[in-house]
Design a protein around this motif. Structure first.
Motif, mmCIF file in Angstrom:
data_model
loop_
_atom_site.group_PDB
_atom_site.id
_atom_site.type_symbol
_atom_site.label_atom_id
_atom_site.label_comp_id
_atom_site.label_asym_id
_atom_site.label_seq_id
_atom_site.Cartn_x
_atom_site.Cartn_y
_atom_site.Cartn_z
ATOM 1 N N UNK A 46 -3.236 -23.722 34.984
ATOM 2 C CA UNK A 46 -3.546 -24.294 36.367
ATOM 3 C C UNK A 46 -4.772 -23.967 36.655
ATOM 4 N N UNK A 47 -5.448 -24.955 36.463
ATOM 5 C CA UNK A 47 -7.085 -24.499 36.439
ATOM 6 C C UNK A 47 -7.629 -24.784 37.998
ATOM 7 N N UNK A 51 -0.809 -25.153 41.848
ATOM 8 C CA UNK A 51 0.700 -24.940 41.705
ATOM 9 C C UNK A 51 1.343 -25.886 40.509
ATOM 10 N N UNK A 52 0.465 -27.021 40.268
ATOM 11 C CA UNK A 52 0.846 -27.962 39.244
ATOM 12 C C UNK A 52 0.224 -27.317 37.957
ATOM 13 N N UNK A 53 0.949 -27.541 36.900
ATOM 14 C CA UNK A 53 0.164 -27.070 35.459
ATOM 15 C C UNK A 53 -0.699 -28.363 35.085
ATOM 16 N N UNK A 54 -1.671 -27.882 34.515
ATOM 17 C CA UNK A 54 -2.571 -29.002 33.912
ATOM 18 C C UNK A 54 -2.673 -29.020 32.357
ATOM 19 N N UNK A 82 -6.679 -33.141 31.878
ATOM 20 C CA UNK A 82 -5.975 -33.886 32.909
ATOM 21 C C UNK A 82 -5.266 -33.090 33.807
ATOM 22 N N UNK A 83 -4.889 -33.247 34.997
ATOM 23 C CA UNK A 83 -4.484 -32.254 36.055
ATOM 24 C C UNK A 83 -3.123 -32.838 36.661
ATOM 25 N N UNK A 126 -9.048 -14.411 39.947
ATOM 26 C CA UNK A 126 -9.321 -15.095 41.161
ATOM 27 C C UNK A 126 -8.136 -16.089 41.591
ATOM 28 N N UNK A 127 -7.224 -16.139 40.506
ATOM 29 C CA UNK A 127 -5.681 -16.967 40.886
ATOM 30 C C UNK A 127 -6.006 -18.322 40.447
ATOM 31 N N UNK A 128 -7.157 -18.585 39.666
ATOM 32 C CA UNK A 128 -7.075 -19.871 38.866
ATOM 33 C C UNK A 128 -7.261 -19.549 37.339
ATOM 34 N N UNK A 129 -6.594 -20.367 36.639
ATOM 35 C CA UNK A 129 -6.665 -20.227 35.284
ATOM 36 C C UNK A 129 -7.947 -20.705 34.515
#
Length: 526
Positions: A46-47, A51-54, A82-83, A126-129
């Motif tokens: 989840x970049x 909450x949605x996997x990319x 792609x997200x 930081x909560x971002x992949x």
């Protein structure tokens, strides 16, 4: 397959657009008309933290850097991302990264293979992949193919080039030096080995020479921090390291494949490292895997190894044989829903012997499954072996199928137990050679018996099996649409797309709660 009339997605937008994900989506690429082999390397994360996997995909891109030139940088490599969204992949953002992208370290060069391996983890907490990208063919100074790893950091707008990092064996704090053909970054895995809320990055360099021992192999572990990964304080391991079983031998390839999982219930991620050409006694290239344990001090070696001689294999081939290549692939996940991850290891070189004393099917391939439980001994409790020689598994063992060449574990049906996806990239479908096939083994109290098979001649899949498609060479799974169940992405690197041979494609499938599999989307690059 030559897919036409696809939607070209915007490159970057600072806000969400209410677009539906196209069933046939064309992702931005380099515009070069040569083989790209999309689908060989896949990873999810989840970049942008929505909450949605990319999904990130490595491609064997060949670059033509300047308009009007007739030359290209063959296999320089690139990564397209792609997200996820309510409607699946491709809602609003598509990115394309290479070594001439703004902020990305390095420059485009032939055979760099940028994107040959990928791993996603939150390295700065930081909560971002964030995305680690292997560049095993990178030349540094006079060292050819010494290798490098590039890290792109996530943000609310997705991955960004600003603040990206590069690591190699001349980076301060990282053991060793850049030497030709080390292939640093050949394999990658992310995990929180010290349970501090920030992931570490394990980096495989299977062609590393240890002293005079050629291609013995080595791994490096970089620590996460509030500012991202760092070379200082990194660890390195090989089979001459204190506490690591075995010893360095020529062509062991320690670090060939890596996988993380929580294997004993202590709250620390652990690491499985394979040496797929390890010789066991006089048995050449039988293969072996090492289990390393997470702790408050980070990753540490144990005396636990896995091989086909492991004593808890009640059914299957328990002999380590020449050329088995146990450890070609590895994955960790909770297959029985007990809260502890299990270990699955592929042996693509396994020969299947059904009658007499001569192997009937060379390199048919098998997988070995090691079931883990909470234990201070850090050892599997049971294990068993699967392959197409089992009567209840679709297909049949045949020469050079390479069953188990790719592996993925995720909860596809939403029942709380993760499911095992096994790739057989060289499976013949009818008279079509090397078309490829995927098997899905559904988890639960047992994964023996409930299996589905999938290939490009399966009803509902908008394509057909073609020679050298290699359906299932790459596998990943993630909840791209937020429905609580992971979708399955299957790479088809040999697919003809947009009129280009071996342009590649990624096909996405949704699995219902009653375990029916339905195609949902095909991705290609322009």
């Amino acid at each position: 397959m030559d897919v036409m009339n696809k939607l070209t997605l915007p490159v970057v937008l600072p806000f969400l657009l209410a677009l539906s994900a196209p069933a046939l989506a064309q992702l931005k690429g380099g515009g070069w008309s040569g083989p790209e082999e999309l689908g060989r390397v896949l990873v999810v994360g989840d970049f942008n933290g929505d909450g949605y996997m990319d999904q990130a995909m490595g491609i064997e891109e060949s670059m033509t850097p300047f308009a009007g030139t007739s030359y290209s940088f063959t296999k320089s490599g690139a990564v397209t991302v792609t997200y996820g969204s309510t409607n699946g992949l491709g809602k609003w953002l598509n990115q394309y990264w290479h070594q001439d992208s703004p902020g990305v370290p390095g420059v485009i060069e032939p055979t760099d293979r940028f994107g040959a391996s990928l791993a996603a983890g939150d390295f700065n907490g930081d909560g971002f992949h964030d995305l680690a990208i292997g560049v095993p063919g990178e030349d540094i100074g006079k060292a050819t193919d010494t290798g490098m790893v590039v890290v792109l950091y996530g943000s609310v707008l997705g991955l960004r080039g600003t603040g990206s990092q590069a690591f190699h064996q001349d980076t301060p704090g990282i053991a060793g030096i850049n030497e030709s053909y080390d292939q640093f970054g050949f394999s990658l895995a992310a995990g929180d080995f010290n349970n501090d809320g920030r992931d570490e990055l394990a980096i495989g360099s299977p062609c590393e020479d240890i002293g005079s021992t050629v291609n013995a192999g080595m791994i490096h572990v970089l620590s996460g921090s509030s500012s991202g990964l760092r070379g200082s304080g990194s660890k390195s391991f090989h089979q001459n390291s204190s506490g690591v079983p075995g010893y360095c031998e020529t062509y062991d390839m320690f670090g060939w494949a890596l996988a993380t999982g929580e294997l004993n219930g202590d709250g620390y991620d652990d690491l499985v490292i394979t040496a797929c050409t390890e010789s066991l006694g006089v048995t050449v290239a039988a293969g072996m895997a090492h289990m390393f344990k997470g702790s408050s001090g980070g990753l540490k070696s144990t005396q636990r190894t896995l091989s086909q001689t492991y004593r808890f294999v009640p059914m299957g081939d328990t002999d380590a044989e020449q050329g088995d290549h146990f450890g070609t692939s590895v994955a960790c996940g909770d297959l029985d829903g007990d809260g502890i991850d299990d270990v699955v290891i592929g042996s693509v070189g396994e020969d299947i012997q059904l009658t007499g004393f001569v192997s009937d099917y060379l390199d048919a391939g098998v997988i070995d499954i090691f079931m883990m439980k909470p234990s201070s001994t850090f050892a599997p409790q049971t294990s068993f072996q699967l392959g197409q020689f089992r009567s209840w598994i679709p297909g049949a063992s045949e020469h050079f199928d390479y069953f188990g060449g790719s592996l993925c574990i995720a909860d596809l049906d939403g029942d709380g137990a993760e499911d095992l996806i096994v790739g057989t990239r060289a499976e013949d479908i009818g008279s079509v050679s090397n078309a490829g096939m995927t098997h899905v083994f559904f988890g639960g109290s047992t994964i023996i018996g409930d299996v589905r098979s999938l290939h490009q001649n399966t009803p509902g899949v908008p394509d057909s099996s073609e020679s050298k498609d290699e359906f299932s060479e790459g596998l990943c799974a993630g909840d791209f649409n937020g429905d609580g169940r992971a979708e399955l992405a299957v790479g088809v690197p040999g697919e003809r797309a947009n009129g280009v041979l071996r342009a590649g494609a990624v096909q996405t499938f949704r699995i219902s709660s009653n375990r029916k599999i339905a195609w949902s989307q095909t991705l290609t690059v322009d």
